[in-house]
Design a protein around this motif. Sequence first.
Motif, PDB file in Angstrom:
ATOM      1  N   THR A 170       0.940  -1.487   0.002  1.00 21.84           N
ATOM      2  CA  THR A 170      -0.012  -0.081   0.115  1.00 21.84           C
ATOM      3  C   THR A 170       0.857   1.027  -0.035  1.00 21.84           C
ATOM      4  O   THR A 170       1.801   1.432   0.691  1.00 21.84           O
ATOM      5  CB  THR A 170      -0.983   0.058   1.307  1.00 21.84           C
ATOM      6  N   LEU A 171       0.685   2.187  -0.813  1.00 26.58           N
ATOM      7  CA  LEU A 171       1.288   3.243  -0.868  1.00 26.58           C
ATOM      8  C   LEU A 171       0.399   4.685  -0.562  1.00 26.58           C
ATOM      9  O   LEU A 171      -0.616   4.607  -1.013  1.00 26.58           O
ATOM     10  CB  LEU A 171       2.004   3.819  -2.401  1.00 26.58           C
ATOM     11  N   LYS A 172       0.958   5.519   0.366  1.00 29.22           N
ATOM     12  CA  LYS A 172       0.339   6.655   0.471  1.00 29.22           C
ATOM     13  C   LYS A 172       1.092   7.804   0.362  1.00 29.22           C
ATOM     14  O   LYS A 172       2.128   7.902   0.451  1.00 29.22           O
ATOM     15  CB  LYS A 172      -0.267   6.610   2.092  1.00 29.22           C
ATOM     16  N   LEU A 173       0.211   8.971  -0.015  1.00 31.10           N
ATOM     17  CA  LEU A 173       0.944  10.145  -0.423  1.00 31.10           C
ATOM     18  C   LEU A 173       0.157  11.174   0.471  1.00 31.10           C
ATOM     19  O   LEU A 173      -1.079  11.437   0.128  1.00 31.10           O
ATOM     20  CB  LEU A 173       0.960  10.563  -2.095  1.00 31.10           C
ATOM     21  N   ASN A 174       0.627  11.890   1.443  1.00 31.49           N
ATOM     22  CA  ASN A 174       0.140  12.954   2.172  1.00 31.49           C
ATOM     23  C   ASN A 174      -0.901  12.430   2.811  1.00 31.49           C
ATOM     24  O   ASN A 174      -2.074  12.897   3.136  1.00 31.49           O
ATOM     25  CB  ASN A 174      -0.174  14.108   1.464  1.00 31.49           C
ATOM     26  N   GLY A 175      -0.704  11.041   3.465  1.00 36.96           N
ATOM     27  CA  GLY A 175      -1.872  10.444   4.190  1.00 36.96           C
ATOM     28  C   GLY A 175      -2.839   9.889   3.367  1.00 36.96           C
ATOM     29  O   GLY A 175      -3.841   9.231   4.070  1.00 36.96           O
ATOM     30  N   LEU A 217       8.642  10.503 -10.138  1.00 40.10           N
ATOM     31  CA  LEU A 217       9.709  10.610  -9.120  1.00 40.10           C
ATOM     32  C   LEU A 217       9.805  11.440  -8.203  1.00 40.10           C
ATOM     33  O   LEU A 217      10.114  11.596  -7.064  1.00 40.10           O
ATOM     34  CB  LEU A 217      11.130  10.826 -10.223  1.00 40.10           C
ATOM     35  N   ARG A 218       9.106  12.861  -8.567  1.00 44.13           N
ATOM     36  CA  ARG A 218       9.225  14.059  -7.811  1.00 44.13           C
ATOM     37  C   ARG A 218       8.410  13.662  -6.400  1.00 44.13           C
ATOM     38  O   ARG A 218       8.504  14.329  -5.460  1.00 44.13           O
ATOM     39  CB  ARG A 218       8.588  15.446  -8.175  1.00 44.13           C
ATOM     40  N   ASP A 219       7.252  12.799  -6.735  1.00 39.29           N
ATOM     41  CA  ASP A 219       6.535  12.241  -5.472  1.00 39.29           C
ATOM     42  C   ASP A 219       7.229  11.135  -4.622  1.00 39.29           C
ATOM     43  O   ASP A 219       6.672  10.813  -3.416  1.00 39.29           O
ATOM     44  CB  ASP A 219       5.152  11.791  -6.064  1.00 39.29           C
ATOM     45  N   PHE A 220       7.968  10.620  -5.328  1.00 39.53           N
ATOM     46  CA  PHE A 220       8.596   9.171  -4.783  1.00 39.53           C
ATOM     47  C   PHE A 220       9.148   9.350  -3.287  1.00 39.53           C
ATOM     48  O   PHE A 220       8.741   8.725  -2.209  1.00 39.53           O
ATOM     49  CB  PHE A 220       9.730   8.561  -5.591  1.00 39.53           C
ATOM     50  N   ALA A 221       9.596  10.559  -2.811  1.00 37.02           N
ATOM     51  CA  ALA A 221      10.459  11.006  -1.755  1.00 37.02           C
ATOM     52  C   ALA A 221       9.330  10.846  -0.485  1.00 37.02           C
ATOM     53  O   ALA A 221       9.654  10.658   0.585  1.00 37.02           O
ATOM     54  CB  ALA A 221      11.130  11.976  -1.540  1.00 37.02           C
ATOM     55  N   ASN A 222       8.057  11.367  -0.923  1.00 40.75           N
ATOM     56  CA  ASN A 222       6.984  11.588   0.024  1.00 40.75           C
ATOM     57  C   ASN A 222       6.286  10.327   0.305  1.00 40.75           C
ATOM     58  O   ASN A 222       5.150  10.360   0.644  1.00 40.75           O
ATOM     59  CB  ASN A 222       6.341  12.985  -0.294  1.00 40.75           C
ATOM     60  N   ILE A 223       6.337   9.246  -0.680  1.00 40.67           N
ATOM     61  CA  ILE A 223       5.400   8.093  -0.571  1.00 40.67           C
ATOM     62  C   ILE A 223       5.653   7.326   0.759  1.00 40.67           C
ATOM     63  O   ILE A 223       7.061   6.921   1.009  1.00 40.67           O
ATOM     64  CB  ILE A 223       5.554   7.239  -1.765  1.00 40.67           C
ATOM     65  N   LYS A 224       4.926   6.975   1.477  1.00 41.89           N
ATOM     66  CA  LYS A 224       4.674   6.010   2.699  1.00 41.89           C
ATOM     67  C   LYS A 224       4.394   4.596   2.178  1.00 41.89           C
ATOM     68  O   LYS A 224       3.430   4.716   1.396  1.00 41.89           O
ATOM     69  CB  LYS A 224       3.889   6.598   3.859  1.00 41.89           C
ATOM     70  N   ILE A 225       5.378   3.855   2.537  1.00 39.60           N
ATOM     71  CA  ILE A 225       4.915   2.441   1.984  1.00 39.60           C
ATOM     72  C   ILE A 225       4.638   1.576   3.298  1.00 39.60           C
ATOM     73  O   ILE A 225       5.063   1.602   4.296  1.00 39.60           O
ATOM     74  CB  ILE A 225       6.340   1.539   1.251  1.00 39.60           C
ATOM     75  N   GLU A 226       3.379   0.683   3.024  1.00 38.13           N
ATOM     76  CA  GLU A 226       3.195  -0.253   3.858  1.00 38.13           C
ATOM     77  C   GLU A 226       3.115  -1.516   3.275  1.00 38.13           C
ATOM     78  O   GLU A 226       2.651  -1.702   2.256  1.00 38.13           O
ATOM     79  CB  GLU A 226       1.795   0.086   4.597  1.00 38.13           C
ATOM     80  N   VAL A 227       3.521  -2.618   3.894  1.00 40.83           N
ATOM     81  CA  VAL A 227       3.741  -3.885   3.445  1.00 40.83           C
ATOM     82  C   VAL A 227       2.803  -4.834   4.225  1.00 40.83           C
ATOM     83  O   VAL A 227       3.011  -4.948   5.578  1.00 40.83           O
ATOM     84  CB  VAL A 227       5.000  -4.498   3.239  1.00 40.83           C
ATOM     85  N   SER A 228       1.919  -5.505   3.827  1.00 39.01           N
ATOM     86  CA  SER A 228       1.269  -6.561   4.568  1.00 39.01           C
ATOM     87  C   SER A 228       1.209  -7.829   4.197  1.00 39.01           C
ATOM     88  O   SER A 228       1.373  -8.363   2.899  1.00 39.01           O
ATOM     89  CB  SER A 228      -0.284  -6.421   4.608  1.00 39.01           C
ATOM     90  N   VAL A 229       1.858  -9.029   5.056  1.00 37.23           N
ATOM     91  CA  VAL A 229       2.122 -10.323   4.718  1.00 37.23           C
ATOM     92  C   VAL A 229       0.784 -11.123   5.237  1.00 37.23           C
ATOM     93  O   VAL A 229       0.556 -10.930   6.520  1.00 37.23           O
ATOM     94  CB  VAL A 229       3.316 -10.735   5.223  1.00 37.23           C
ATOM     95  N   VAL A 244      -3.111 -10.421   8.854  1.00 41.95           N
ATOM     96  CA  VAL A 244      -1.733  -9.766   8.232  1.00 41.95           C
ATOM     97  C   VAL A 244      -0.749  -9.555   9.385  1.00 41.95           C
ATOM     98  O   VAL A 244      -1.044  -9.146  10.591  1.00 41.95           O
ATOM     99  CB  VAL A 244      -1.884  -8.529   7.259  1.00 41.95           C
ATOM    100  N   MET A 245       0.271  -9.550   8.838  1.00 40.19           N
ATOM    101  CA  MET A 245       1.370  -8.839   9.524  1.00 40.19           C
ATOM    102  C   MET A 245       1.738  -7.735   8.735  1.00 40.19           C
ATOM    103  O   MET A 245       1.990  -7.556   7.548  1.00 40.19           O
ATOM    104  CB  MET A 245       2.663 -10.098   9.886  1.00 40.19           C
ATOM    105  N   ILE A 246       2.050  -6.519   9.499  1.00 41.34           N
ATOM    106  CA  ILE A 246       2.145  -5.032   8.896  1.00 41.34           C
ATOM    107  C   ILE A 246       3.478  -4.601   9.132  1.00 41.34           C
ATOM    108  O   ILE A 246       3.586  -4.427  10.509  1.00 41.34           O
ATOM    109  CB  ILE A 246       0.940  -4.115   9.365  1.00 41.34           C
ATOM    110  N   GLU A 247       3.934  -3.888   8.268  1.00 44.84           N
ATOM    111  CA  GLU A 247       5.170  -3.050   8.732  1.00 44.84           C
ATOM    112  C   GLU A 247       4.796  -1.844   7.835  1.00 44.84           C
ATOM    113  O   GLU A 247       4.707  -1.955   6.606  1.00 44.84           O
ATOM    114  CB  GLU A 247       6.524  -3.658   8.195  1.00 44.84           C
ATOM    115  N   ARG A 248       5.102  -0.550   8.248  1.00 46.92           N
ATOM    116  CA  ARG A 248       4.851   0.482   7.638  1.00 46.92           C
ATOM    117  C   ARG A 248       6.014   1.649   7.768  1.00 46.92           C
ATOM    118  O   ARG A 248       6.572   1.490   8.860  1.00 46.92           O
ATOM    119  CB  ARG A 248       3.475   1.285   7.770  1.00 46.92           C
ATOM    120  N   GLU A 249       6.224   2.454   6.884  1.00 51.01           N
ATOM    121  CA  GLU A 249       7.171   3.566   7.197  1.00 51.01           C
ATOM    122  C   GLU A 249       6.572   4.592   8.096  1.00 51.01           C
ATOM    123  O   GLU A 249       5.188   4.765   7.885  1.00 51.01           O
ATOM    124  CB  GLU A 249       7.481   4.197   5.650  1.00 51.01           C
ATOM    125  N   ALA A 250       7.431   4.907   8.825  1.00 52.31           N
ATOM    126  CA  ALA A 250       6.786   6.323   9.864  1.00 52.31           C
ATOM    127  C   ALA A 250       6.677   7.467   8.906  1.00 52.31           C
ATOM    128  O   ALA A 250       7.245   7.686   7.954  1.00 52.31           O
ATOM    129  CB  ALA A 250       7.971   6.342  10.819  1.00 52.31           C
TER     130      ALA A 250
END
Length: 183
Positions: A45-50, A88-100, A177-183
């Motif tokens: 899952t990708l989020k940009l500005n929440g 690319l300009r948005d990439f640095a602000n993308i927050k990533i969440e991985v669910s297994v 799911v087991m979840i890990e997300r970027e802060a």
Amino acid sequence: MNLKILLDVARKSIFTSFDKSLSLNKDYYLSKYDELSEQRASFVTLKLNGRLRGCIGSLDACRELYEDVFDNARKAAFNDPRFEPIELRDFANIKIEVSVLTPAKKIDYIDKYDLKEKIIPKKHGVILEYEDKRATFLPQVWQELQTFEQFISSLCLKAGVSSTCLENNAKVYVYEVMIEREA
């Protein structure tokens, strides 16, 4: 399971799409993290500005976790039909969440009231199958659709079926799911 390494794989898989001169060394990851070679299903899952910016995943464990996360991250970034590809300009602000995902378990139920008793909000992700249609919501969706009725009716809408499908023997599966997300 070291879920932080999955965030690393996801982020780098997206970045290497922007910079074709870079690549990930799959053998390095697999030699260092045994769990990446397990057959597991995942969602990225990708989020940009929440706000949701992409979410793609697998419901069935049919390939190595490394491959699943790598591929789902790229698809979430560039191939989610609900969004334009990220830039690319948005990439640095993308927050990533991985669910297994754990393997899905079929729920036998009599009616929607019985089903409501068997699904645990915020714990269970739900897969709905009816005729040739299928949709899922991860457990995280319970934070937005907090009642069983909201959750199930929205899942039916996502699948493109009427919520009366539950009276017509729609198949329902749950998973965790087991979840890990970027802060």
